[in-house]
Design a protein around this motif. Structure first.
Motif, PDB file in Angstrom:
ATOM      1  N   ALA A   1      94.606  62.811  61.192  1.00 14.59           N
ATOM      2  CA  ALA A   1      94.047  62.122  60.023  1.00 14.59           C
ATOM      3  C   ALA A   1      94.816  60.855  59.666  1.00 14.59           C
ATOM      4  O   ALA A   1      94.201  59.837  59.332  1.00 14.59           O
ATOM      5  N   ALA A   2      96.129  60.885  59.725  1.00 12.75           N
ATOM      6  CA  ALA A   2      96.918  59.719  59.325  1.00 12.75           C
ATOM      7  C   ALA A   2      96.547  58.500  60.173  1.00 12.75           C
ATOM      8  O   ALA A   2      96.317  57.406  59.638  1.00 12.75           O
ATOM      9  N   GLU A   3      96.468  58.703  61.484  1.00 11.37           N
ATOM     10  CA  GLU A   3      96.121  57.601  62.375  1.00 11.37           C
ATOM     11  C   GLU A   3      94.685  57.139  62.143  1.00 11.37           C
ATOM     12  O   GLU A   3      94.391  55.941  62.138  1.00 11.37           O
ATOM     13  N   MET A   4      93.782  58.103  61.944  1.00 15.56           N
ATOM     14  CA  MET A   4      92.373  57.777  61.729  1.00 15.56           C
ATOM     15  C   MET A   4      92.205  56.954  60.452  1.00 15.56           C
ATOM     16  O   MET A   4      91.516  55.935  60.441  1.00 15.56           O
ATOM     17  N   PHE A   5      92.861  57.375  59.369  1.00 16.55           N
ATOM     18  CA  PHE A   5      92.728  56.655  58.101  1.00 16.55           C
ATOM     19  C   PHE A   5      93.389  55.284  58.169  1.00 16.55           C
ATOM     20  O   PHE A   5      92.883  54.321  57.576  1.00 16.55           O
ATOM     21  N   ALA A   6      94.483  55.162  58.886  1.00 16.60           N
ATOM     22  CA  ALA A   6      95.122  53.855  59.055  1.00 16.60           C
ATOM     23  C   ALA A   6      94.196  52.908  59.809  1.00 16.60           C
ATOM     24  O   ALA A   6      94.002  51.751  59.406  1.00 16.60           O
ATOM     25  N   ALA A   7      93.602  53.394  60.903  1.00 15.68           N
ATOM     26  CA  ALA A   7      92.683  52.569  61.686  1.00 15.68           C
ATOM     27  C   ALA A   7      91.451  52.201  60.866  1.00 15.68           C
ATOM     28  O   ALA A   7      90.970  51.058  60.908  1.00 15.68           O
ATOM     29  N   MET A   8      90.934  53.145  60.102  1.00 19.06           N
ATOM     30  CA  MET A   8      89.756  52.879  59.283  1.00 19.06           C
ATOM     31  C   MET A   8      90.088  51.871  58.180  1.00 19.06           C
ATOM     32  O   MET A   8      89.267  50.999  57.863  1.00 19.06           O
ATOM     33  N   GLY A   9      91.272  51.975  57.608  1.00 23.50           N
ATOM     34  CA  GLY A   9      91.693  51.007  56.587  1.00 23.50           C
ATOM     35  C   GLY A   9      91.744  49.591  57.145  1.00 23.50           C
ATOM     36  O   GLY A   9      91.301  48.632  56.501  1.00 23.50           O
ATOM     37  N   LYS A  10      92.265  49.449  58.362  1.00 26.65           N
ATOM     38  CA  LYS A  10      92.315  48.131  59.001  1.00 26.65           C
ATOM     39  C   LYS A  10      90.907  47.611  59.272  1.00 26.65           C
ATOM     40  O   LYS A  10      90.618  46.431  59.062  1.00 26.65           O
ATOM     41  N   PHE A  11      90.035  48.493  59.753  1.00 31.06           N
ATOM     42  CA  PHE A  11      88.650  48.091  60.009  1.00 31.06           C
ATOM     43  C   PHE A  11      87.969  47.651  58.716  1.00 31.06           C
ATOM     44  O   PHE A  11      87.289  46.622  58.677  1.00 31.06           O
TER      45      PHE A  11
ATOM     46  N   ALA B   1      79.415  47.974  64.018  1.00 31.14           N
ATOM     47  CA  ALA B   1      79.590  49.434  64.114  1.00 31.14           C
ATOM     48  C   ALA B   1      80.279  49.823  65.421  1.00 31.14           C
ATOM     49  O   ALA B   1      81.078  50.760  65.450  1.00 31.14           O
ATOM     50  N   LYS B   2      79.998  49.105  66.490  1.00 28.61           N
ATOM     51  CA  LYS B   2      80.630  49.406  67.773  1.00 28.61           C
ATOM     52  C   LYS B   2      82.135  49.119  67.740  1.00 28.61           C
ATOM     53  O   LYS B   2      82.881  49.680  68.534  1.00 28.61           O
ATOM     54  N   ARG B   3      82.578  48.288  66.795  1.00 29.79           N
ATOM     55  CA  ARG B   3      84.003  47.985  66.644  1.00 29.79           C
ATOM     56  C   ARG B   3      84.722  49.025  65.774  1.00 29.79           C
ATOM     57  O   ARG B   3      85.946  49.016  65.689  1.00 29.79           O
ATOM     58  N   CYS B   4      83.975  49.882  65.148  1.00 26.95           N
ATOM     59  CA  CYS B   4      84.535  50.876  64.221  1.00 26.95           C
ATOM     60  C   CYS B   4      85.407  51.875  64.975  1.00 26.95           C
ATOM     61  O   CYS B   4      85.010  52.374  66.030  1.00 26.95           O
ATOM     62  N   PRO B   5      86.584  52.201  64.420  1.00 27.02           N
ATOM     63  CA  PRO B   5      87.328  53.316  65.001  1.00 27.02           C
ATOM     64  C   PRO B   5      86.523  54.605  64.815  1.00 27.02           C
ATOM     65  O   PRO B   5      85.699  54.692  63.903  1.00 27.02           O
ATOM     66  N   ASN B   6      86.754  55.583  65.675  1.00 25.85           N
ATOM     67  CA  ASN B   6      86.052  56.858  65.524  1.00 25.85           C
ATOM     68  C   ASN B   6      86.359  57.409  64.130  1.00 25.85           C
ATOM     69  O   ASN B   6      87.519  57.637  63.790  1.00 25.85           O
ATOM     70  N   PRO B   7      85.335  57.638  63.292  1.00 20.44           N
ATOM     71  CA  PRO B   7      85.583  58.095  61.927  1.00 20.44           C
ATOM     72  C   PRO B   7      85.903  59.582  61.800  1.00 20.44           C
ATOM     73  O   PRO B   7      86.125  60.077  60.706  1.00 20.44           O
ATOM     74  N   MET B   8      85.919  60.285  62.919  1.00 19.99           N
ATOM     75  CA  MET B   8      86.202  61.723  62.912  1.00 19.99           C
ATOM     76  C   MET B   8      87.236  62.026  63.994  1.00 19.99           C
ATOM     77  O   MET B   8      87.388  61.263  64.936  1.00 19.99           O
TER      78      MET B   8
END
Length: 139
Positions: free
Chosen positions: A25-35, A99-106
Motif C-alpha cells: 500500500a505505501a508504494e501504491m499510494f506514493a505512486a498514485m500521489g505522484k500521478f 489512464a494508461k499512465r496510471c500506476p496500478n491502483p490495486m
C-alpha cells in the motif's frame, strides 16, 4: 469534455478495512500521489477520491413511488467502484492515454473504466441555461 475514471473494486479492496493495511500500500499510494500531482499540474484532474468498501454502503432501490434500502456488502465485486476521478480532457482518446499512465491502483490485477459525463450543452441551450443557473448556486 469531462469524464469519470472509475477504479473498479477487487476482492482485496472490498475486504480491507483500511487500504493502508494492504500489502504494498505505501508504494501504491506514493505512486498514485505522484500521478495525481501530474494530473493536477496538467489541468486534467477536477476531483477524485477512494471509496470505502461496499460493506459500509447502502443501496436505494426505486420502483415507482416505493423505496427500499439494502445494506452492503454487495455481492458482485466486479460491478463495484473503489474510487474515481473526474477529468477534463479534449477527447476520450486523451483520457485513455492518461489512464494508461496510471500506476496500478490495486495491489493485484485491476481495471479502470472511463465514462464521458453528459454536459448541459448536450441537451440544447434551454436546458444548458437551467443547469448553469443550478451550478451557480453551488458556488
Amino acid at each position: 469534455m469531462r469524464v469519470m475514471v472509475i477504479v473498479k473494486a477487487t476482492e482485496e479492496s472490498e475486504a480491507e478495512k483500511n487500504p493502508l493495511d494492504a500489502e504494498g500500500a505505501a508504494e501504491m499510494f506514493a505512486a498514485m500521489g505522484k500521478f495525481n500531482d501530474v494530473l493536477i499540474q496538467a489541468g486534467i484532474m477536477l476531483a477524485g477520491d477512494g471509496l470505502r468498501p461496499s460493506k459500509f454502503g447502502k443501496r436505494i432501490h426505486f420502483n415507482g413511488r416505493e423505496r427500499s434500502v439494502t445494506d452492503g456488502p454487495f455481492a458482485e465485486t466486479r460491478e463495484l467502484v473503489a474510487g474515481f476521478w473526474i477529468w477534463q480532457v479534449r477527447s476520450l482518446d486523451e483520457a485513455v492515454e492518461w489512464a494508461k499512465r496510471c500506476p496500478n491502483p490495486m495491489p493485484g490485477p485491476s481495471d479502470l473504466e472511463i465514462r464521458p459525463l453528459w454536459e448541459a450543452e448536450d441537451f440544447g441551450p434551454e436546458i444548458a441555461a437551467g443547469v448553469d443557473a443550478q451550478r451557480a448556486k453551488l458556488s
